[in-house]
Design an enzyme around this catalytic site. Structure first.
Site, PDB file in Angstrom:
ATOM      1  N   LYS A  72    -116.104 -50.126 -25.912  1.00 41.82           N
ATOM      2  CA  LYS A  72    -115.725 -50.793 -24.668  1.00 41.82           C
ATOM      3  C   LYS A  72    -115.103 -49.826 -23.668  1.00 41.82           C
ATOM      4  O   LYS A  72    -114.292 -50.210 -22.830  1.00 41.82           O
ATOM      5  CB  LYS A  72    -114.772 -51.967 -24.924  1.00 41.82           C
ATOM      6  N   GLY A  74    -117.267 -47.743 -21.896  1.00 43.06           N
ATOM      7  CA  GLY A  74    -118.306 -47.482 -20.899  1.00 43.06           C
ATOM      8  C   GLY A  74    -119.414 -46.602 -21.437  1.00 43.06           C
ATOM      9  O   GLY A  74    -120.107 -45.919 -20.681  1.00 43.06           O
ATOM     10  N   SER A 163    -111.057 -55.836 -23.111  1.00 43.10           N
ATOM     11  CA  SER A 163    -112.527 -55.800 -23.142  1.00 43.10           C
ATOM     12  C   SER A 163    -113.057 -55.997 -24.558  1.00 43.10           C
ATOM     13  O   SER A 163    -114.081 -56.654 -24.772  1.00 43.10           O
ATOM     14  CB  SER A 163    -113.038 -54.459 -22.602  1.00 43.10           C
ATOM     15  N   LYS A 278    -122.224 -56.828 -19.457  1.00 44.22           N
ATOM     16  CA  LYS A 278    -121.285 -55.834 -18.973  1.00 44.22           C
ATOM     17  C   LYS A 278    -120.522 -56.369 -17.760  1.00 44.22           C
ATOM     18  O   LYS A 278    -121.065 -57.129 -16.959  1.00 44.22           O
ATOM     19  CB  LYS A 278    -122.014 -54.537 -18.585  1.00 44.22           C
ATOM     20  N   GLY A 279    -119.280 -55.954 -17.639  1.00 38.48           N
ATOM     21  CA  GLY A 279    -118.479 -56.345 -16.479  1.00 38.48           C
ATOM     22  C   GLY A 279    -117.966 -57.765 -16.525  1.00 38.48           C
ATOM     23  O   GLY A 279    -117.638 -58.349 -15.488  1.00 38.48           O
ATOM     24  N   ARG A 280    -117.910 -58.352 -17.717  1.00 40.08           N
ATOM     25  CA  ARG A 280    -117.388 -59.721 -17.833  1.00 40.08           C
ATOM     26  C   ARG A 280    -115.892 -59.763 -17.494  1.00 40.08           C
ATOM     27  O   ARG A 280    -115.162 -58.815 -17.776  1.00 40.08           O
ATOM     28  CB  ARG A 280    -117.572 -60.231 -19.256  1.00 40.08           C
ATOM     29  N   HIS A 282    -112.068 -60.468 -17.834  1.00 40.56           N
ATOM     30  CA  HIS A 282    -111.149 -60.522 -18.973  1.00 40.56           C
ATOM     31  C   HIS A 282    -110.403 -61.847 -18.996  1.00 40.56           C
ATOM     32  O   HIS A 282    -110.263 -62.502 -17.971  1.00 40.56           O
ATOM     33  CB  HIS A 282    -110.132 -59.376 -18.878  1.00 40.56           C
TER      34      HIS A 282
END
Length: 315
Positions: A72, A74, A163, A278-280, A282
């Site tokens: 998590k 990247g 994440s 991706k980019g959810r 938090h």
């Protein structure tokens, strides 16, 4: 005669010169290399080699670079961005060769079989984020290739914990399985639960110490994951230099997707974004609990900065 005896005595008492790197038990290393030779012999059949050579002159080969983590942090974004370079051949899936015993027992030829076809001038890259936090992986990678160039991408440890939880939470949701709130993981008996695995994965200095037993710091390039999200091009430029690649990736290869809220890629007129997972967002965390988490990481972060001789803009 007296001079001869004195010289003999000095020879006996002279201290042995011990190499500083790596700190490895020689017998254990020899044994590990012997095991790998046997595993390679075991799986290196003629058919395997035929499958690894393409008629166009490309072939499968062991990676010269591995993205070792962090989970998590990247890693997928880094691999996709690096794949924009024509001299990079990247394995599509996480291989888990060095950390999963059933894979490791298959031997190096099995590992080669998981790699993409590449040309002699290309660098083969694989990424498995779990490598960074697995204690047995550094020695295994070292035994395979002492000159390996390693990429490590890190984010603010507190954000990485959130994440980590978010990914597992959504995995359960997709399978229609209930999953506890993040507070239930972070709090135990009224205190921060330091045994929570997601927290342990963010203690970067502990895991980094293990890697530095086998590889010098100049063989490990640390990518700032927080900066990669905000402005990817400068970070990718640094990776190109580390891997001694010609500068081929440009700022024009990146564009900000307002709908998704992060940078996407543009390659030869074709646009592509990372998967929707991706980019959810938090989960919402109580401010006091978040502050407690950040306070916990203050000292470990400081130790990590001292270890690598570099600071990061983390809470």
């Amino acid at each position: 005669m007296a001079a001869f005896l004195l010289g003999a005595v000095l020879l006996i008492v002279q201290p042995q010169i011990v190499p500083s790197r790596p700190v490895i038990n020689l017998k254990a290393e020899t044994s590990a290399q012997s095991v790998q030779r046997e595993l390679l012999k075991k799986t290196s059949q003629k058919n395997d080699f035929k499958e690894n050579i393409h008629s166009n002159g490309s072939c499968r080969q062991l990676p010269q670079t591995i993205i070792i983590g962090v989970r998590k942090g990247g890693t997928r974004a880094l691999l996709e961005m690096l794949s924009l370079h024509p001299d990079i051949a990247a394995a599509e899936s996480e291989v888990h060769f060095f950390d999963w015993e059933d894979h490791y027992r298959n031997g190096l030829q099995w590992y080669i079989n998981q790699m993409p076809f590449s040309y002699p001038h290309q660098i083969t890259v694989e990424k498995t984020p779990a490598y960074f936090t697995s204690p047995k992986v550094p020695e295994r990678v070292y035994n395979m290739n002492q000159s390996m160039r390693l990429l490590l991408i890190l984010r603010d440890p507190s954000e990485r914990v959130l994440s980590d939880y978010t990914q597992v939470f959504y995995n359960h949701m997709q399978k229609h399985k209930p999953y506890p709130s993040i507070e239930q993981f972070l709090i135990k008996d009224g205190e921060l639960n330091v045994d929570y695995k997601a927290i342990n994965r963010s203690l970067y200095y502990i895991h980094m110490q293990n890697w530095l037993k086998y590889f010098p710091l100049d063989h490990i390039h640390i990518v700032d994951g927080d900066k990669l999200i905000k402005d990817p091009f400068p970070e990718i430029e640094k990776v190109e230099r580390f891997l001694k690649l010609s500068p081929q990736i440009n700022a024009s290869n990146f564009y900000f997707n307002k709908t998704k809220g992060f940078y996407c890629l543009r390659d030869s007129g074709r646009e592509r974004c990372l998967h929707e997972s991706k980019g959810r967002a938090h989960p919402q965390v109580d401010t006091r609990l978040l502050e407690k988490l950040r306070e916990y990481f203050y000292e470990p972060n400081k130790k990590f900065f001292e270890l690598v001789g570099r600071t990061f803009d983390w809470h």
